[in-house]
Design a protein around this motif. Structure first.
Motif, PDB file in Angstrom:
ATOM      1  N   ILE A 164      -0.911 -28.870  19.362  1.00  0.00           N
ATOM      2  CA  ILE A 164      -1.331 -27.490  19.111  1.00  0.00           C
ATOM      3  C   ILE A 164      -2.854 -27.440  19.069  1.00  0.00           C
ATOM      4  O   ILE A 164      -3.470 -28.229  18.341  1.00  0.00           O
ATOM      5  N   PRO A 165      -3.502 -26.538  19.793  1.00  0.00           N
ATOM      6  CA  PRO A 165      -4.960 -26.422  19.726  1.00  0.00           C
ATOM      7  C   PRO A 165      -5.424 -26.064  18.319  1.00  0.00           C
ATOM      8  O   PRO A 165      -4.719 -25.361  17.576  1.00  0.00           O
ATOM      9  N   ALA A 166      -6.612 -26.519  17.939  1.00  0.00           N
ATOM     10  CA  ALA A 166      -7.117 -26.316  16.577  1.00  0.00           C
ATOM     11  C   ALA A 166      -7.201 -24.842  16.206  1.00  0.00           C
ATOM     12  O   ALA A 166      -6.958 -24.471  15.052  1.00  0.00           O
ATOM     13  N   GLU A 167      -7.520 -23.981  17.172  1.00  0.00           N
ATOM     14  CA  GLU A 167      -7.659 -22.552  16.864  1.00  0.00           C
ATOM     15  C   GLU A 167      -6.325 -21.889  16.527  1.00  0.00           C
ATOM     16  O   GLU A 167      -6.291 -20.756  16.043  1.00  0.00           O
ATOM     17  N   GLU A 168      -5.223 -22.609  16.764  1.00  0.00           N
ATOM     18  CA  GLU A 168      -3.899 -22.048  16.476  1.00  0.00           C
ATOM     19  C   GLU A 168      -3.298 -22.600  15.189  1.00  0.00           C
ATOM     20  O   GLU A 168      -2.213 -22.178  14.801  1.00  0.00           O
ATOM     21  N   TRP A 169      -3.968 -23.534  14.532  1.00  0.00           N
ATOM     22  CA  TRP A 169      -3.369 -24.199  13.377  1.00  0.00           C
ATOM     23  C   TRP A 169      -2.982 -23.221  12.271  1.00  0.00           C
ATOM     24  O   TRP A 169      -1.946 -23.393  11.633  1.00  0.00           O
ATOM     25  N   GLU A 170      -3.819 -22.225  12.016  1.00  0.00           N
ATOM     26  CA  GLU A 170      -3.509 -21.252  10.963  1.00  0.00           C
ATOM     27  C   GLU A 170      -2.498 -20.223  11.440  1.00  0.00           C
ATOM     28  O   GLU A 170      -1.603 -19.820  10.698  1.00  0.00           O
ATOM     29  N   ARG A 171      -2.615 -19.828  12.684  1.00  0.00           N
ATOM     30  CA  ARG A 171      -1.819 -18.712  13.185  1.00  0.00           C
ATOM     31  C   ARG A 171      -0.344 -19.064  13.389  1.00  0.00           C
ATOM     32  O   ARG A 171       0.498 -18.161  13.426  1.00  0.00           O
ATOM     33  N   VAL A 172      -0.023 -20.362  13.546  1.00  0.00           N
ATOM     34  CA  VAL A 172       1.373 -20.716  13.808  1.00  0.00           C
ATOM     35  C   VAL A 172       2.287 -20.332  12.643  1.00  0.00           C
ATOM     36  O   VAL A 172       3.509 -20.231  12.836  1.00  0.00           O
ATOM     37  N   PHE A 173       1.716 -20.088  11.465  1.00  0.00           N
ATOM     38  CA  PHE A 173       2.535 -19.716  10.311  1.00  0.00           C
ATOM     39  C   PHE A 173       2.678 -18.197  10.173  1.00  0.00           C
ATOM     40  O   PHE A 173       3.343 -17.728   9.250  1.00  0.00           O
ATOM     41  N   GLU A 174       2.067 -17.442  11.079  1.00  0.00           N
ATOM     42  CA  GLU A 174       2.233 -15.996  11.066  1.00  0.00           C
ATOM     43  C   GLU A 174       3.570 -15.639  11.705  1.00  0.00           C
ATOM     44  O   GLU A 174       3.980 -16.250  12.698  1.00  0.00           O
ATOM     45  N   ARG A 175       4.251 -14.652  11.146  1.00  0.00           N
ATOM     46  CA  ARG A 175       5.551 -14.289  11.707  1.00  0.00           C
ATOM     47  C   ARG A 175       5.383 -13.728  13.112  1.00  0.00           C
ATOM     48  O   ARG A 175       4.448 -12.998  13.410  1.00  0.00           O
ATOM     49  N   PHE A 176       6.287 -14.115  13.980  1.00  0.00           N
ATOM     50  CA  PHE A 176       6.368 -13.733  15.388  1.00  0.00           C
ATOM     51  C   PHE A 176       5.265 -14.346  16.249  1.00  0.00           C
ATOM     52  O   PHE A 176       5.224 -14.092  17.449  1.00  0.00           O
ATOM     53  N   HIS A 177       4.374 -15.145  15.674  1.00  0.00           N
ATOM     54  CA  HIS A 177       3.327 -15.741  16.505  1.00  0.00           C
ATOM     55  C   HIS A 177       3.828 -17.021  17.144  1.00  0.00           C
ATOM     56  O   HIS A 177       4.426 -17.867  16.484  1.00  0.00           O
ATOM     57  N   ARG A 178       3.567 -17.162  18.434  1.00  0.00           N
ATOM     58  CA  ARG A 178       3.916 -18.391  19.154  1.00  0.00           C
ATOM     59  C   ARG A 178       2.729 -18.799  20.002  1.00  0.00           C
ATOM     60  O   ARG A 178       2.054 -17.966  20.598  1.00  0.00           O
ATOM     61  N   VAL A 179       2.470 -20.101  20.059  1.00  0.00           N
ATOM     62  CA  VAL A 179       1.403 -20.619  20.899  1.00  0.00           C
ATOM     63  C   VAL A 179       1.816 -20.425  22.357  1.00  0.00           C
ATOM     64  O   VAL A 179       2.915 -20.786  22.755  1.00  0.00           O
ATOM     65  N   GLU A 180       0.925 -19.833  23.138  1.00  0.00           N
ATOM     66  CA  GLU A 180       1.253 -19.527  24.528  1.00  0.00           C
ATOM     67  C   GLU A 180       0.767 -20.634  25.467  1.00  0.00           C
ATOM     68  O   GLU A 180      -0.426 -20.898  25.561  1.00  0.00           O
ATOM     69  N   ASN A 181       1.699 -21.288  26.116  1.00  0.00           N
ATOM     70  CA  ASN A 181       1.381 -22.199  27.208  1.00  0.00           C
ATOM     71  C   ASN A 181       2.620 -22.326  28.092  1.00  0.00           C
ATOM     72  O   ASN A 181       3.664 -21.734  27.808  1.00  0.00           O
ATOM     73  N   GLU A 182       2.511 -23.104  29.155  1.00  0.00           N
ATOM     74  CA  GLU A 182       3.599 -23.187  30.123  1.00  0.00           C
ATOM     75  C   GLU A 182       4.889 -23.703  29.500  1.00  0.00           C
ATOM     76  O   GLU A 182       5.990 -23.230  29.816  1.00  0.00           O
ATOM     77  N   ILE A 183       4.781 -24.647  28.592  1.00  0.00           N
ATOM     78  CA  ILE A 183       5.976 -25.239  27.981  1.00  0.00           C
ATOM     79  C   ILE A 183       6.607 -24.294  26.968  1.00  0.00           C
ATOM     80  O   ILE A 183       7.821 -24.087  26.967  1.00  0.00           O
ATOM     81  N   THR A 184       5.789 -23.697  26.087  1.00  0.00           N
ATOM     82  CA  THR A 184       6.355 -22.825  25.054  1.00  0.00           C
ATOM     83  C   THR A 184       6.983 -21.577  25.652  1.00  0.00           C
ATOM     84  O   THR A 184       7.905 -21.012  25.066  1.00  0.00           O
ATOM     85  N   ARG A 185       6.501 -21.141  26.816  1.00  0.00           N
ATOM     86  CA  ARG A 185       7.118 -19.973  27.445  1.00  0.00           C
ATOM     87  C   ARG A 185       8.540 -20.262  27.903  1.00  0.00           C
ATOM     88  O   ARG A 185       9.342 -19.341  28.048  1.00  0.00           O
ATOM     89  N   ARG A 186       8.848 -21.543  28.133  1.00  0.00           N
ATOM     90  CA  ARG A 186      10.215 -21.906  28.521  1.00  0.00           C
ATOM     91  C   ARG A 186      11.127 -22.078  27.310  1.00  0.00           C
ATOM     92  O   ARG A 186      12.344 -22.143  27.455  1.00  0.00           O
TER      93      ARG A 186
END
Length: 233
Positions: A164-186
């Motif tokens: 997970i990129p460092a800028e997403e470390w806090e946001r991953v715990f927000e409801r409905f937030h998902r890290v966007e990349n080619e793998i997570t979209r699948r």
């Protein structure tokens, strides 16, 4: 509040649409009077209905838990619990999800006992293990480790996945937030599990965070307070 409510409804509707659509397609196919399916095909439709129903149940349970957490109505049944045994049970229940992953735990020789709600802590562990499996598609080892001190125990769930990129470390715990990349979209998911985990851990008086590096895996850590002697409070 109106804006938040609208966002919640929009997000929930989006996450429910896919499993409901797949259930509808499978059920409609089975009900077609002008089509005959062999047993294997019928079973495939039924498995799809069962799997999508389970996903719907998970979304609903997460939403109910978030509602309890945010309203302060989450009740914890704290009992003295052997955390090593609890982790072993969580790992055993998740091993069937993948044959490409090895799940292991590293605990001190002496039992680690804490006053926790065992069902809720196992819920946190199962969610973290499920994420570790999903987001390490090439397989590898997933490890749960314990680091106790006099006041608390730290549990860490580590994988060898996409990171997970460092800028997403806090946001991953927000409801409905998902890290966007080619793998997570699948990977399908509502983005609610980590928000629920955070609420459960904080209700116990602990905290949860992630340490990660893209391409080198992630470690989700959370703390649980051990019973503190009266003279140390």
């Amino acid at each position: 509040m109106d804006r938040l409510r609208s966002e919640l409804i929009a997000n929930v509707s989006h996450e429910l649409r896919t499993p409901l659509g797949l259930i509808k397609i499978s059920a409609s196919s089975l009900l077609m009077e002008d089509a005959e399916f062999d047993r294997a095909t019928e079973r495939k439709f039924l498995i799809s209905i069962s799997e999508e129903t389970t996903k719907l149940e998970t979304i609903v349970e997460h939403l109910l838990d978030l509602g309890r957490i945010e309203s302060g109505r989450l009740r914890l049944d704290k009992q003295p619990t052997d955390l090593g045994r609890l982790v072993a049970n969580a790992i055993k229940s998740m091993e069937a999800l993948s044959t490409r992953h090895r799940l292991a735990s590293h605990f001190p020789a002496e039992p680690l006992v804490a006053a926790v709600d065992a069902k809720r802590v196992e819920q946190v562990l199962r969610n973290l293990l499920d994420n570790a499996i999903k987001y390490s598609p090439e397989g590898g080892t997933i490890t749960v480790q314990a680091y106790p001190d006099n006041l608390r125990i730290l549990l860490a769930v580590s994988d060898e996945g996409i990171g997970i990129p460092a800028e997403e470390w806090e946001r991953v715990f927000e409801r409905f937030h998902r890290v966007e990349n080619e793998i997570t979209r699948r990977m399908r998911g509502a983005g609610l599990g980590l928000a629920v985990c955070q609420g459960i851990v904080e209700a116990h008086g602990g905290r949860i965070w992630v340490e990660s590096q893209p391409g080198a895996g992630s470690t989700f850590c959370f703390t649980l307070p051990l019973r503190v002697p009266e003279d140390a409070q």
